[in-house]
Write a protein that holds these residues in place. Sequence first.
Motif, PDB file in Angstrom:
ATOM      1  N   UNK A 105       0.854  -1.185   0.000  1.00  0.00           N
ATOM      2  CA  UNK A 105       0.000   0.000   0.000  1.00  0.00           C
ATOM      3  C   UNK A 105       0.889   1.234   0.000  1.00  0.00           C
ATOM      4  N   UNK A 106       1.166   1.810  -1.172  1.00  0.00           N
ATOM      5  CA  UNK A 106       2.076   2.964  -1.242  1.00  0.00           C
ATOM      6  C   UNK A 106       1.556   4.207  -0.539  1.00  0.00           C
ATOM      7  N   UNK A 107       0.272   4.245  -0.173  1.00  0.00           N
ATOM      8  CA  UNK A 107      -0.308   5.395   0.519  1.00  0.00           C
ATOM      9  C   UNK A 107      -0.372   5.215   2.033  1.00  0.00           C
ATOM     10  N   UNK A 108       0.164   4.131   2.533  1.00  0.00           N
ATOM     11  CA  UNK A 108       0.032   3.830   3.957  1.00  0.00           C
ATOM     12  C   UNK A 108       0.634   4.925   4.830  1.00  0.00           C
ATOM     13  N   UNK A 109       0.040   5.144   5.994  1.00  0.00           N
ATOM     14  CA  UNK A 109       0.564   6.100   6.971  1.00  0.00           C
ATOM     15  C   UNK A 109       1.788   5.512   7.669  1.00  0.00           C
ATOM     16  N   UNK A 110       1.756   4.180   7.902  1.00  0.00           N
ATOM     17  CA  UNK A 110       2.802   3.463   8.633  1.00  0.00           C
ATOM     18  C   UNK A 110       3.471   2.474   7.682  1.00  0.00           C
ATOM     19  N   UNK A 111       4.771   2.643   7.458  1.00  0.00           N
ATOM     20  CA  UNK A 111       5.425   1.859   6.416  1.00  0.00           C
ATOM     21  C   UNK A 111       5.759   0.435   6.845  1.00  0.00           C
TER      22      UNK A 111
END
Length: 483
Positions: A105-111
């Motif tokens: 998920x390239x938009x994730x808040x937490x990598x």
Amino acid sequence: MKKLSAFLISMGRVQRSSVPFVLIGLSLVSSSVLAAPTVSGIEFGAQNELQSGQTLKIIGSGFGAKTQSAPILYDHTDITWENGVENKYQSTFQDMALVKRIDSDPNTIWTKPSLPEEHSTGMLVTKTRETRDGNPGSHYYGRGNVNFLGWPRASGGEKTNFQSSQMYSAFWIKLPYNLSNYYAIPAESNPTSFLTGGPEKYGESFKIEGLESQGRVLAFEKVGALPNGWLFIEPPAGVSVKELVGKRLVGIESGAEVTFPESASLAKFDQYGFLTPRGKYARFWSNPDGTGYRFSLANLGLSGTGENIWSSSFGGLYPIPGKWNLFEIQIDTGASPNVTAWLNGEVYLSSEQSWREAFTSSSISDSAGLTIALLGIDDFMPVPFSVEVDDIYLDKTSQRIMLCNRPDIVSLRTKGGHCELQRPVSWSDRSIEVELVMGSLDVSKPLYFYIFDRDGVSNSKGLEWCNNSDCSYPPAAINLQVN
């Protein structure tokens, strides 16, 4: 702990007024005389009541310059502020949607959050569980022993994109049981005959042979290699493992019996014996390979230097089960290294001179800024636990604004209280503009603003606000200006 009460600070009170835009202030004390910030008044816009989302300006002196007014991260789950920029990505999530890693998920808040596994759900965004303030909204939830968030994109993900010797972080956490006072012992049967209360609830009480006080059953879990699985229990407060070994435990309602083992298991859930309390709330690292300075917030003292050298309140202070609890962590690895953590306002642990000497003499030289490497719960043992997290704050400086229900900082740090981190929009030495975050504060009672400078020192007396007529100035102290 830092010298929080070593200064005499002028203090103002703000009261509700029908005037749409007001500045109420008292005379300032020069910041050249006093090292701590001085807070003197508040400028309101069209509305002059404390409510979330309202913007106001706090007036005073000694706040210091702040390179970036906004914190690195202020994550309310559905709305996340990243370096002052609003991100509503997670507001589109369905109930119990998984927080994914950046590779999926390239938009994730937490990598780098935890991934679902046999006994853990992964961290989910819940919209149906009760929120911290009772209003509709979202927060993070995970069930099982390994559920955490990690490496926020706002700070660069796994490659921290700033250098700083300071870090301040805060987060609200809710656990069903006491992570510092629970044991796992082999169960007497499969399934156990002791009465459990279901997921995230206490079961029946039990008597301990030779003791008057009673413990409580947490859960039965079929984990590990033993045929009967494991019984998780909470002994009475203050009862040590030495008082439990070899003792018979009898359920008050069920009459079920089990004997507490006389020795510990040396192979986790795969060997007969008892397992003692353990678990981790958070890690703060500068890089993912574990080099540089590392600090773990747990139910044990982990200093980050290989030394167990703390002034701490472990045992007498822990997150209250079934309630939302605020952890704060302040770390400085610079010229005067120190670490302090607070729980619900009270000092949870604080580094001492021996820690500073160990840190100074260590080989740690990494200047990369610390970030959140893990936040939630992580260990092999707390299988029946769940974790709920919300309102996560991270910054590369100790400078911050808090709104609390205690009138002075000493009472807050020694007796505890309820504080909410505010979101700064602009910051200068003499004024700070904030967007209010009221959280679950009771606005019917007096509340107090505190400004913390780069050294983590605040005004000793809070700037008082009341949403009712109970707060009022002595007339001679009022300096009211109407624009």
